[in-house]
Structure formats: structure tokens, C-alpha cells
Write an enzyme that holds these catalytic residues in place. Structure first.
Site, mmCIF file in Angstrom:
data_model
loop_
_atom_site.group_PDB
_atom_site.id
_atom_site.type_symbol
_atom_site.label_atom_id
_atom_site.label_comp_id
_atom_site.label_asym_id
_atom_site.label_seq_id
_atom_site.Cartn_x
_atom_site.Cartn_y
_atom_site.Cartn_z
ATOM 1 N N ASP A 29 18.690 34.362 50.869
ATOM 2 C CA ASP A 29 19.338 34.040 52.144
ATOM 3 C C ASP A 29 20.259 32.826 51.944
ATOM 4 O OD1 ASP A 29 18.366 34.582 55.400
ATOM 5 O OD2 ASP A 29 19.632 32.850 54.938
ATOM 6 N N ILE A 30 21.455 32.875 52.531
ATOM 7 C CA ILE A 30 22.403 31.756 52.351
ATOM 8 C C ILE A 30 22.014 30.520 53.159
ATOM 9 C CG2 ILE A 30 24.701 32.528 51.588
ATOM 10 C CD1 ILE A 30 25.342 32.841 54.636
ATOM 11 N N ASN A 86 13.036 40.476 62.311
ATOM 12 C CA ASN A 86 13.435 40.125 63.674
ATOM 13 C C ASN A 86 14.136 41.313 64.325
ATOM 14 O OD1 ASN A 86 12.529 37.453 63.272
ATOM 15 N ND2 ASN A 86 14.477 36.873 62.358
ATOM 16 N N HIS A 99 16.674 44.063 57.896
ATOM 17 C CA HIS A 99 16.314 43.213 56.757
ATOM 18 C C HIS A 99 14.928 42.627 56.963
ATOM 19 C CE1 HIS A 99 18.575 40.857 59.737
ATOM 20 N NE2 HIS A 99 17.788 39.844 59.426
ATOM 21 N N LEU A 100 14.257 42.462 55.847
ATOM 22 C CA LEU A 100 12.933 41.847 55.836
ATOM 23 C C LEU A 100 13.079 40.476 55.194
ATOM 24 C CD1 LEU A 100 9.818 42.229 56.197
ATOM 25 C CD2 LEU A 100 9.801 43.160 53.864
ATOM 26 N N HIS A 101 12.664 39.439 55.920
ATOM 27 C CA HIS A 101 12.675 38.084 55.361
ATOM 28 C C HIS A 101 11.373 37.871 54.590
ATOM 29 C CE1 HIS A 101 15.815 36.318 58.160
ATOM 30 N NE2 HIS A 101 15.417 37.323 58.919
HETATM 31 P P1 AMP Z 1 18.213 37.423 61.293
HETATM 32 O O1 AMP Z 1 18.377 36.194 62.138
HETATM 33 O O2 AMP Z 1 16.821 37.930 61.213
HETATM 34 O O3 AMP Z 1 19.202 38.514 61.699
HETATM 35 O O4 AMP Z 1 18.558 36.975 59.821
HETATM 36 C C1 AMP Z 1 19.824 37.055 59.257
HETATM 37 C C2 AMP Z 1 19.788 36.195 58.026
HETATM 38 O O5 AMP Z 1 20.871 36.543 57.202
HETATM 39 C C3 AMP Z 1 19.906 34.700 58.309
HETATM 40 O O6 AMP Z 1 18.747 34.046 57.792
HETATM 41 C C4 AMP Z 1 21.190 34.303 57.575
HETATM 42 O O7 AMP Z 1 21.095 33.029 56.989
HETATM 43 C C5 AMP Z 1 21.316 35.394 56.539
HETATM 44 N N1 AMP Z 1 22.661 35.690 56.070
HETATM 45 C C6 AMP Z 1 23.767 35.927 56.811
HETATM 46 N N2 AMP Z 1 24.832 36.221 56.028
HETATM 47 C C7 AMP Z 1 24.370 36.193 54.738
HETATM 48 C C8 AMP Z 1 24.979 36.405 53.470
HETATM 49 N N3 AMP Z 1 26.272 36.718 53.336
HETATM 50 N N4 AMP Z 1 24.202 36.280 52.367
HETATM 51 C C9 AMP Z 1 22.892 35.941 52.480
HETATM 52 N N5 AMP Z 1 22.259 35.743 53.650
HETATM 53 C C10 AMP Z 1 22.987 35.860 54.771
#
Ligand code: AMP
Ligand code: ZN
Length: 113
Positions: A29-30, A86, A99-101
Site C-alpha cells: 500500500d502506498i 472495506n 482488495h484485501l488489506h
Molecule cells: P480502501 O480505503 O479500503 O479502499 O483502501 C484503498 C487503499 O489503496 C488505501 O490504503 C490506499 O493507500 C491504497 N492505494 C491507493 N492507490 C494506490 C496505489 N497506486 N498503489 C498502492 N496502494 C494504493
């Protein structure tokens, strides 16, 4: 419609990719919310968990297993980690590609804020 995670899955944008399988990609995650913060996505565009069909059950299982495998590889299996998905606004979803965190490396409070 553009989707940042389709761009990651298809190599159109750079990401710190950890693993790639036929149907999944795992990358960092960025905007890490923990010392280790990984995302596992299906390559196929599925907007939210609400859009998952019964036929996707194996795919969802593979996402969990890949996250677990990476947590094990990085040595967090015993200390623990958190897997989170989420959904929509109240769930805190900001990217509408499933996506799965996987979060690790600190104690995760419960209940979440
Ligand atoms: P959510 O809030 O569950 O939709 O999580 C989206 C996640 O994606 C967040 O934690 C962001 O930091 C991450 N994110 C968004 N764009 C990128 C990217 N280009 N590369 C890696 N992570 C990303
Ligand atoms: Zn997408």
C-alpha cells in the site's frame, strides 16, 4: 472507466509488487497504516464485496490464502496481523476495485475507529 488497481494489475502503473498469480496481485500500500501494509487484489475488476458472486468463492479464498502466505513469509504468523476488506462509504472504501488489506507489525486496536 479508469481504475487504479486495474492499472496495477495490468502493469500500467508502478507498484511495489510482492507476488503475482494468474488471477491475483499482491503489492505494498502506498499509504501504509502499519509497519507492513499489503494489498491483495483480483486481476479482474470487481468493485466491492457486494459484487462478489458465488462463483468467486474460490477467488476470495485465494486472496485470503495469499495474504496469509505473505504474512508467514514476512514472519508475522505468530505475532499476528489483520486482514480487512472495506465496503462502500461507511466501510471506508476509497478504491472501488476489490482488495484485501493485510496489516502487521504493530498491535491493532479493537474496535477499529
Ligand atoms: P480502501 O480505503 O479500503 O479502499 O483502501 C484503498 C487503499 O489503496 C488505501 O490504503 C490506499 O493507500 C491504497 N492505494 C491507493 N492507490 C494506490 C496505489 N497506486 N498503489 C498502492 N496502494 C494504493
Ligand atoms: Zn479495477
Amino acid at each position: 472507466m479508469s481504475c487504479i488497481f486495474c492499472d496495477v494489475a495490468e502493469g500500467r502503473t508502478s507498484a511495489r509488487i510482492i507476488r503475482e498469480a494468474d488471477d491475483l496481485v499482491a503489492f505494498y500500500d502506498i499509504n501504509a497504516q502499519a509497519p507492513v501494509h499489503i494489498l491483495v487484489i483480483p486481476k479482474r475488476h470487481i468493485p466491492t464485496i457486494n459484487d462478489v458472486k458465488a462463483d468467486d468463492a474460490v477467488l476470495i479464498g485465494k486472496m485470503v490464502l495469499l495474504a496469509r502466505e505473505i504474512m508467514e513469509e514476512q514472519g508475522y504468523d505468530r505475532k499476528g496481523y489483520r486482514l480487512v476488506m472495506n465496503c462502500n462509504n461507511d466501510g471506508g472504501q476509497t478504491v472501488y476495485h476489490l482488495h484485501l488489506h493485510a496489516l502487521a507489525g504493530r498491535w491493532m486496536s479493537w474496535p477499529p475507529g
